[in-house]
Design a protein around this motif. Structure first.
Motif, short mmCIF file in Angstrom:
data_model
loop_
_atom_site.label_atom_id
_atom_site.label_comp_id
_atom_site.label_asym_id
_atom_site.label_seq_id
_atom_site.Cartn_x
_atom_site.Cartn_y
_atom_site.Cartn_z
N ASP A 62 3.97 1.22 11.94
CA ASP A 62 5.45 1.75 10.80
C ASP A 62 5.79 0.34 10.64
O ASP A 62 7.29 0.74 10.43
N ASP A 63 5.58 -0.69 11.28
CA ASP A 63 6.25 -2.08 10.82
C ASP A 63 5.37 -2.23 9.73
O ASP A 63 5.95 -4.06 9.35
N ALA A 64 4.86 -1.82 9.13
CA ALA A 64 4.20 -2.44 7.47
C ALA A 64 3.01 -3.46 7.84
O ALA A 64 2.23 -4.60 7.08
N ARG A 65 2.44 -3.53 9.57
CA ARG A 65 1.43 -4.92 9.10
C ARG A 65 -0.21 -3.75 9.48
O ARG A 65 0.24 -2.25 9.47
N LEU A 66 -1.08 -5.01 8.68
CA LEU A 66 -2.16 -4.46 8.74
C LEU A 66 -3.13 -4.44 10.73
O LEU A 66 -3.05 -5.54 10.34
N VAL A 67 -3.40 -3.29 11.10
CA VAL A 67 -4.13 -3.74 12.41
C VAL A 67 -5.46 -3.47 12.71
O VAL A 67 -6.04 -2.04 12.47
N ARG A 68 -6.13 -4.20 12.69
CA ARG A 68 -7.72 -3.95 13.32
C ARG A 68 -7.86 -3.41 15.06
O ARG A 68 -7.67 -3.64 15.91
N ILE A 69 -8.45 -1.83 15.36
CA ILE A 69 -8.43 -2.00 16.55
C ILE A 69 -9.56 -0.79 16.82
O ILE A 69 -10.08 -0.12 16.06
N GLY A 70 -10.36 -1.27 18.06
CA GLY A 70 -11.59 -0.68 18.76
C GLY A 70 -11.42 0.12 19.64
O GLY A 70 -10.45 0.51 20.15
N PRO A 71 -12.24 1.53 19.86
CA PRO A 71 -11.99 1.86 20.84
C PRO A 71 -11.66 1.83 22.27
O PRO A 71 -10.74 2.24 22.98
N ASP A 72 -12.28 0.82 22.68
CA ASP A 72 -11.61 0.02 23.43
C ASP A 72 -10.53 -0.43 24.14
O ASP A 72 -9.96 -0.53 25.21
N HIS A 73 -9.94 -0.53 22.77
CA HIS A 73 -8.36 -1.33 22.83
C HIS A 73 -7.41 -0.19 22.56
O HIS A 73 -5.83 -0.88 22.57
N LEU A 74 -7.21 1.35 22.69
CA LEU A 74 -6.45 2.40 22.07
C LEU A 74 -6.24 2.28 23.73
O LEU A 74 -6.71 2.66 24.15
N PRO A 75 -5.00 2.58 23.27
CA PRO A 75 -4.08 2.98 25.16
C PRO A 75 -4.53 4.68 25.36
O PRO A 75 -4.62 4.75 24.20
N GLU A 76 -4.40 4.28 26.32
CA GLU A 76 -4.83 6.05 27.36
C GLU A 76 -3.77 6.94 26.51
O GLU A 76 -3.77 8.09 26.00
N SER A 77 -2.05 6.10 24.99
CA SER A 77 -1.18 7.75 25.15
C SER A 77 -1.62 7.80 23.70
O SER A 77 -0.72 8.44 23.17
N ALA A 78 -3.06 7.54 23.13
CA ALA A 78 -3.16 7.47 21.75
C ALA A 78 -3.24 8.77 22.07
O ALA A 78 -4.23 10.19 21.91
N ALA A 79 -2.70 9.12 20.76
CA ALA A 79 -3.30 11.07 19.66
C ALA A 79 -3.02 10.57 18.33
O ALA A 79 -2.00 9.85 17.68
N ILE A 80 -4.16 11.72 17.64
CA ILE A 80 -3.69 12.36 16.56
C ILE A 80 -2.62 13.51 16.42
O ILE A 80 -2.61 14.56 16.47
N LEU A 81 -1.16 12.81 15.96
CA LEU A 81 -0.22 13.81 15.56
C LEU A 81 -0.10 14.63 14.40
O LEU A 81 0.30 15.51 14.07
N GLY A 82 -1.21 14.52 13.32
CA GLY A 82 -1.44 15.32 12.04
C GLY A 82 -1.52 13.68 11.20
O GLY A 82 -2.59 13.14 10.95
N GLN A 83 -1.73 14.87 9.91
CA GLN A 83 -2.27 14.02 8.70
C GLN A 83 -0.91 13.78 7.68
O GLN A 83 0.78 14.40 7.40
N ILE A 84 -0.78 11.98 7.10
CA ILE A 84 -0.60 11.71 5.48
C ILE A 84 -0.98 12.43 4.74
O ILE A 84 -1.88 10.72 4.20
N ASP A 85 -0.19 12.05 3.56
CA ASP A 85 -0.63 11.95 1.77
C ASP A 85 -0.61 10.69 1.41
O ASP A 85 0.80 9.68 2.20
N LEU A 86 -1.66 9.50 1.36
CA LEU A 86 -1.86 8.37 0.85
C LEU A 86 -1.49 8.39 -0.40
O LEU A 86 -2.62 8.67 -1.23
N ASP A 87 -0.89 7.38 -0.97
CA ASP A 87 -0.59 7.40 -2.27
C ASP A 87 -1.83 6.18 -2.98
O ASP A 87 -2.43 5.38 -2.43
N SER A 88 -2.91 6.47 -3.58
CA SER A 88 -4.01 6.46 -4.65
C SER A 88 -3.68 5.15 -5.75
O SER A 88 -2.34 5.98 -6.20
N PRO A 89 -3.95 4.42 -6.25
CA PRO A 89 -5.44 3.45 -5.43
C PRO A 89 -4.44 2.90 -4.26
O PRO A 89 -3.11 2.38 -4.23
N PHE A 90 -5.57 2.97 -3.27
CA PHE A 90 -5.35 2.61 -2.32
C PHE A 90 -5.39 0.86 -2.00
O PHE A 90 -6.38 0.30 -2.89
#
Length: 839
Positions: free
Chosen positions: A551-579
């Motif tokens: 949400d501050d426009a950074r590009l983040v690469r992360i694997g399951p081992d580094h996902l915090p326990e509080s992580a959750a999928i809240l829903g979905q947002i449409d992505l403008d194309s082309p990506f």
């Protein structure tokens, strides 16, 4: 003669690694010896040469440079005679058919390729300084020899800086057959490699973290840097920031390496311009006086051209530059002021690491690469060892520190590879001396003396290790208390949740990552607030990595081992194309939509947290609590290990002390727990050869000498040459030569008794300074003394100062010798010797 027989015949007891190497040589194997500079690796080579000659074979000794070849040629000629030793370099050929031939590595390579008949009877090849194999320009020559030399010829590879020694040894064995690795890791002062970085998100705070945890890269440091792939958060501290940090952390005096002459001068100037002051008013006055004295021989007009005013201003602040572009007077003054503790920070090029004795509390490496003229070249582990060898002052520091500055261009794994392959515990070399023994007898009852001896192991192994461990325990205990406070949660037991999670948490994070799709909004708590991310892409496999836009426009690469326990999928947002996720403008538009987006469904969370949404698992700060709890568990384990180490620290000096007492009794210095007259005299002799010097005085070997002869004979107890000659020739008078014979006879008897009692043998006295001491004490001028440039003036002054101190001790120990000792002091303490004061 076998190599082991050679070691057994030496006038000192061979070290463990020398014996191991000799045993391998006797088995006909090649050997790789990795040991610190000055540890006695050449003794292994000499043993190998002696074994080859004893078997009727020839020996080849190779060095990387001509100067070393010339030095080794002279040493071997003294042992084997002019006819037995040859020298082959690019521009010199002497007795190439000798039984022992010293040559540069390139000459051997050329002979090998030419199938020279001179190699037919070679029984061993010594490759000295084999770490030159890493040298980009010339390293291939060493590999060529190891690969192509007749496999029947064993190699003795000597190096102070072989990184990954086990790996290198394995490779040599593949090429040469059976090969034994012998490693000696002792340093006079242990070294810690540390990494300094600047945290831009926390007010540009500097953090110093160890490079290693055990033998592996510090996982905390690895995690920090991997979470900052775009180098937004962590940066390299500026030179002035680093200088202030060193001062604040007690890491001065320091040598700060910058691989640029202009950079060194600019850094010193900038540090002072930014207000760095490391000296008191009294030190400033001393610096000014010393600098003025040491440059008085330079013309004022030249001083102006050299920028004397600015140079002196930096010195008065306790800061200096040191590089090849400075005139000798400036460099020498800097070196002296640093050694005197007046200059605390020196910005230097790598030339300072070559032969100049300037021990520091810490060494800073601004970069792990340097410009060579053709491009940038990464430092080798050998070069790192050379540069950091100045860190840690013997007898002053318990630990030397090598500070590596953060760089976004060098991965921490590469840093560890250069600084590694790991840190190892280093043993102390402390042992009680004869002087210490008689002073303990004079001052305490035996039981108390032995108790004090155990307690006073502070200088070296026991107390130094104990202090380090106790300090670490205190630090870790304080850290544990803080972590337990951070882990505490009013909703419940965080540690119970941590124990219940375990492997399940990893599985749930993998499921969550696998369930993500492009456009999904993933959120977790960070520093007490919700941070949102949108999934740009998901990898494949059971443990897919996610590419996220925050949400501050950074590009983040992360694997399951580094996902915090509080992580959750809240829903979905449409992505403008082309990506266009690598386009900053695209990411900022997406981040704006992400911040305004409102979830409409039920979040998908890991089952670990769904078990108790209103309990501790539902706490908005659960990630912080769990992180602190994990750190607390690790800290508790470390505390347990440290306490076990503290219990195991040895205090085993008493058996050696008893052996000293037995020898002193045999020589008539003690009677039980009482001192004889000779033992009382020994109390006032503080010299490496304390017992031998006292015996010399008691036996009358200094009686009847004139002042110049007194200076010459006494110098044998203070001077120590670089070679291990048993007896140097060239005594100035017949009388001094006769006295020397008696002293050497006493030394041989002493060493024999020491070996019988398993005590370290006393070094041989050395006549190498006797002739010069005699001439100087006789009134010869400095110009006359140095016509042949036999010694550098700096070495001469230092040896004279040590001799003056010893003459004072002789006068104190023997009233009969006091008048001639005082006269000798007066004759020596003049001119440049007196001007320097204490060298």
């Amino acid at each position: 003669m076998r190599a082991s027989d050679y070691l057994a015949a030496l006038p000192f007891t061979a070290d463990r690694f020398q014996r191991e190497a000799a045993e391998a040589i006797d088995r006909g194997e090649s050997v790789v010896v990795a040991a610190p500079t000055g540890s006695g690796k050449t003794v292994v080579a000499e043993a190998a040469i002696a074994a080859a000659l004893g078997a009727g074979r020839r020996a080849v000794y190779t060095t990387p440079i001509k100067a070393l070849s010339n030095q080794k040629f002279s040493e071997l000629r003294r042992r084997y005679g002019d006819d037995g030793v040859g020298l082959l370099t690019g521009d010199n050929s002497i007795n190439g058919s000798g039984a022992v031939v010293v040559m540069t590595t390139e000459v051997l390579r050329n002979m090998m390729y030419a199938a020279s008949p001179d190699l037919a009877r070679v029984g061993v090849v010594v490759l000295d300084e084999v770490h030159y194999l890493q040298d980009r320009a010339r390293g291939a020559v060493w590999e060529e020899i190891i690969i192509h030399l007749d496999r029947a010829i064993p190699l003795v590879c000597l190096s102070a800086t072989v990184p990954n020694a086990e790996e290198f040894n394995e490779w040599v064995a593949q090429r040469r057959g059976p090969t034994t690795l012998v490693v000696e890791r002792e340093r006079a002062v242990p070294l810690e490699s540390a990494y300094l970085l600047k945290d831009r998100w926390e007010g540009n705070r500097l953090q110093l973290l160890p490079v290693f945890e055990g033998d592996l890269p510090n996982p905390t440091l690895v995690r920090l840097l991997k979470r900052d792939p775009g180098h937004k958060r962590y940066g390299m501290p500026r030179r002035f920031e680093t200088s202030e940090f060193l001062a604040g952390r007690g890491l001065l005096p320091a040598i700060y390496f910058i691989f640029s002459r202009a950079g060194c001068s600019a850094a010193a100037n900038q540090a002072v311009d930014f207000g760095l002051r490391l000296t008191t008013a009294g030190e400033v006055a001393r610096i000014r006086d010393i600098a003025t004295t040491m440059t008085a021989h330079l013309d004022p007009a030249d001083l102006a051209v050299l920028g004397y005013g600015r140079w002196l201003s930096d010195l008065e602040a306790g800061v200096a530059a040191h590089h090849a572009g400075l005139v000798p007077a400036f460099k020498e003054a800097t070196e002296y002021l640093f050694s005197e503790g007046l200059v605390k920070l020196v910005f230097a090029t790598e030339t300072l690491a070559l032969g100049i004795n300037m021990p520091a509390r810490s060494v800073v490496l601004e970069s792990l690469s340097k410009f060579t003229g053709d491009g940038h070249e990464t430092l080798t582990p050998g070069a790192y060892t050379q540069l950091t060898g100045r860190a840690g002052r013997r007898g002053i520091d318990d630990l030397g520190t090598a500070v590596i500055l953060h760089s976004g261009y060098v991965a921490i794994e590469e840093v560890a590879g250069i600084a590694g392959p790991g840190l190892h515990p280093l043993r102390s070399s402390f042992r009680p001396t004869y002087n210490m023994a008689v002073n303990l007898i004079a001052s305490y009852p035996q039981e108390q003396a032995e108790s004090l001896l155990n307690a006073s192991f502070a200088q070296f192994r026991d107390t130094r290790r104990r202090r380090s461990i106790e300090s670490h325990i205190a630090h870790e205990a304080s850290r544990l208390e803080r972590l337990l406070t951070e882990a505490a949660c009013e909703r419940g037991d965080v540690f119970a949740l941590l124990d219940a999670g375990g492997k399940r948490a990893h599985i749930e994070m993998e499921r969550l990552a696998t369930a993500c799709a492009a456009g999904d909004v993933v959120a977790w708590h960070e520093r007490g607030r919700e941070r949102r991310h949108v999934v740009a892409a998901r990898g494949t496999g059971k443990r897919p990595r996610l590419l996220l836009v925050s949400d501050d426009a950074r590009l983040v690469r992360i694997g399951p081992d580094h996902l915090p326990e509080s992580a959750a999928i809240l829903g979905q947002i449409d992505l403008d194309s082309p990506f266009r996720f690598r386009d900053a403008a695209y990411r900022h538009r997406l981040a704006g939509r992400l911040r305004d987006w409102r979830p409409g469904g039920t979040p998908r969370r890991p089952h670990l947290l769904d078990d108790d949404p209103d309990g501790v698992a539902g706490c908005p700060d659960i990630d912080r609590h769990l992180g602190a709890a994990r750190s607390a568990r690790r800290t508790e384990k470390q505390l347990q290990r440290d306490r076990r180490r503290l219990e195991s620290v040895s205090t085993g000096m008493v058996p050696r002390f008893h052996a000293l007492l037995q020898l002193l009794g045999d020589w008539g210095y003690v009677d039980g727990w009482s001192l004889t007259g000779a033992g009382t005299r020994l109390r006032s002799i503080y010299n490496e050869l304390d017992l031998l010097l006292t015996e010399t005085i008691s036996s009358g070997h200094l009686d009847g000498l004139d002042l110049a002869e007194m200076a010459a004979v006494a110098s044998a107890f203070t001077f120590e040459s670089r070679s291990r000659d048993e007896h140097a020739t060239g005594w100035p008078t017949r009388t001094t030569a006769q006295r020397a014979d008696r002293i050497w006879e006493a030394w041989a008897r002493l060493v024999g008794d020491e070996e019988r009692l398993h005590l370290p043998p006393s070094r041989s006295p050395d006549a190498g300074f006797a002739a010069i001491a005699y001439r100087w004490a006789s009134g010869e001028s400095l110009e006359g003394l140095f016509e042949d440039d036999a010694f550098g003036v700096g070495d001469f002054v230092r040896n004279c100062r040590q001799l003056i101190d010893l003459l004072h001790q002789i006068g104190d120990a023997s009233p009969e010798l006091a008048p001639i000792a005082r006269a000798a002091v007066g004759a020596i303490d003049r001119g440049v010797v007196a001007a320097v004061g204490v060298a």
